[in-house]
Design an enzyme around this catalytic site. Structure first.
Site, PDB file in Angstrom:
ATOM      1  N   ILE A 155      -2.938  -1.437  -5.226  1.00 42.48           N
ATOM      2  CA  ILE A 155      -2.082  -2.277  -4.464  1.00 42.48           C
ATOM      3  C   ILE A 155      -1.581  -3.218  -5.299  1.00 42.48           C
ATOM      4  O   ILE A 155      -2.135  -3.619  -6.199  1.00 42.48           O
ATOM      5  CB  ILE A 155      -2.778  -2.483  -3.081  1.00 42.48           C
ATOM      6  CG1 ILE A 155      -3.768  -3.555  -3.436  1.00 42.48           C
ATOM      7  CG2 ILE A 155      -2.929  -1.506  -2.165  1.00 42.48           C
ATOM      8  CD1 ILE A 155      -4.168  -4.297  -2.158  1.00 42.48           C
ATOM      9  N   SER A 156      -0.306  -3.698  -5.021  1.00 41.08           N
ATOM     10  CA  SER A 156       0.485  -4.555  -5.614  1.00 41.08           C
ATOM     11  C   SER A 156      -0.228  -6.095  -5.438  1.00 41.08           C
ATOM     12  O   SER A 156       0.169  -7.075  -6.281  1.00 41.08           O
ATOM     13  CB  SER A 156       2.038  -4.339  -5.451  1.00 41.08           C
ATOM     14  OG  SER A 156       2.306  -3.206  -5.791  1.00 41.08           O
ATOM     15  N   LYS A 157      -0.509  -6.156  -4.302  1.00 40.55           N
ATOM     16  CA  LYS A 157      -1.032  -7.558  -3.882  1.00 40.55           C
ATOM     17  C   LYS A 157      -2.388  -7.718  -3.644  1.00 40.55           C
ATOM     18  O   LYS A 157      -3.109  -6.835  -3.013  1.00 40.55           O
ATOM     19  CB  LYS A 157      -0.159  -8.047  -2.654  1.00 40.55           C
ATOM     20  CG  LYS A 157       1.397  -7.989  -2.940  1.00 40.55           C
ATOM     21  CD  LYS A 157       2.248  -8.501  -1.707  1.00 40.55           C
ATOM     22  CE  LYS A 157       3.711  -8.517  -1.881  1.00 40.55           C
ATOM     23  NZ  LYS A 157       4.541  -9.069  -0.729  1.00 40.55           N
TER      24      LYS A 157
END
Length: 203
Positions: free
Chosen positions: A8-10
């Site tokens: 995931i990016s965050k």
């Protein structure tokens, strides 16, 4: 063996890995064989991906939810999968663009071949622009070209270290004074020489 990778990016809790983990497990990946990172796609340091790639062995298949979970760019993605292919490791994409890719099948290999051709085309365009820029610089009396980040001794050290499964990539990079993406230009996760490494040792 099926080995899964999710990202995931965050890392602030606004996204969850559950969706990807559920999809991986539903497709036969044991929860103990799931690796995951919380990092932007273009971030160079992804320790779990490095561990995942190092854990894969001939006959294994890497399972990912979407193609964009694996590669920072099209070119990086193709290089990663080509490297897996040379090691006898397959790739299976579960959803999104590229969901038809399963390198264990002839149709899947054909689909990936299209991505590889696009990446080669992109690489040729970059190379062509670079050569044109260098030619223009030489015409103005300037010399161009990237200096190698590692010396011959450091390349040999990296080879030996990466052949040891217990090596920490982060510690090795700290010792060499480079980032993981730079290290992998010279050697692969198994300590085999890549193009930059071969060029350093032959210089």
């Amino acid at each position: 063996m099926l080995i899964g990778y999710a990202r995931i990016s965050k890392a602030d809790g606004s996204q969850s890995l559950d969706l990807q983990h559920d999809a991986l497990i539903l497709n036969g990946v044991d929860v103990a064989n799931c690796y995951s990172d919380r990092a932007p796609g273009k971030k160079e340091a992804r320790p779990e991906l490095e561990a995942c790639l190092k854990a894969l062995r001939e006959g294994d298949t890497l399972v990912i939810w979407k193609l964009d979970r694996l590669g920072r760019s099209l070119h990086h993605l193709v290089n990663t999968v080509n490297d897996l292919s040379k090691r006898g490791v397959g790739l299976k994409v579960l959803t999104g663009t590229g969901a038809q890719i399963d390198t264990a099948t002839s149709a899947g290999r054909l689909s990936f071949g299209i991505f590889a051709a696009l990446a080669d085309f992109e690489s040729d365009l970059i190379r062509e622009r670079t050569m044109a820029g260098l030619a223009a610089a030489r015409a103005r009396g300037r010399k161009g070209g990237r200096k190698f980040a590692l010396s011959k001794t450091q390349v040999r050290m990296a080879q030996a270290a990466m052949k040891n499964r217990g090596t920490s990539v982060a510690d090795l990079c700290k010792e060499l004074g480079v980032k993981p993406v730079t290290l992998y230009r010279y050697v692969d996760p198994n300590g085999n020489l890549r193009d930059y490494g071969k060029r350093v040792l032959s210089s």
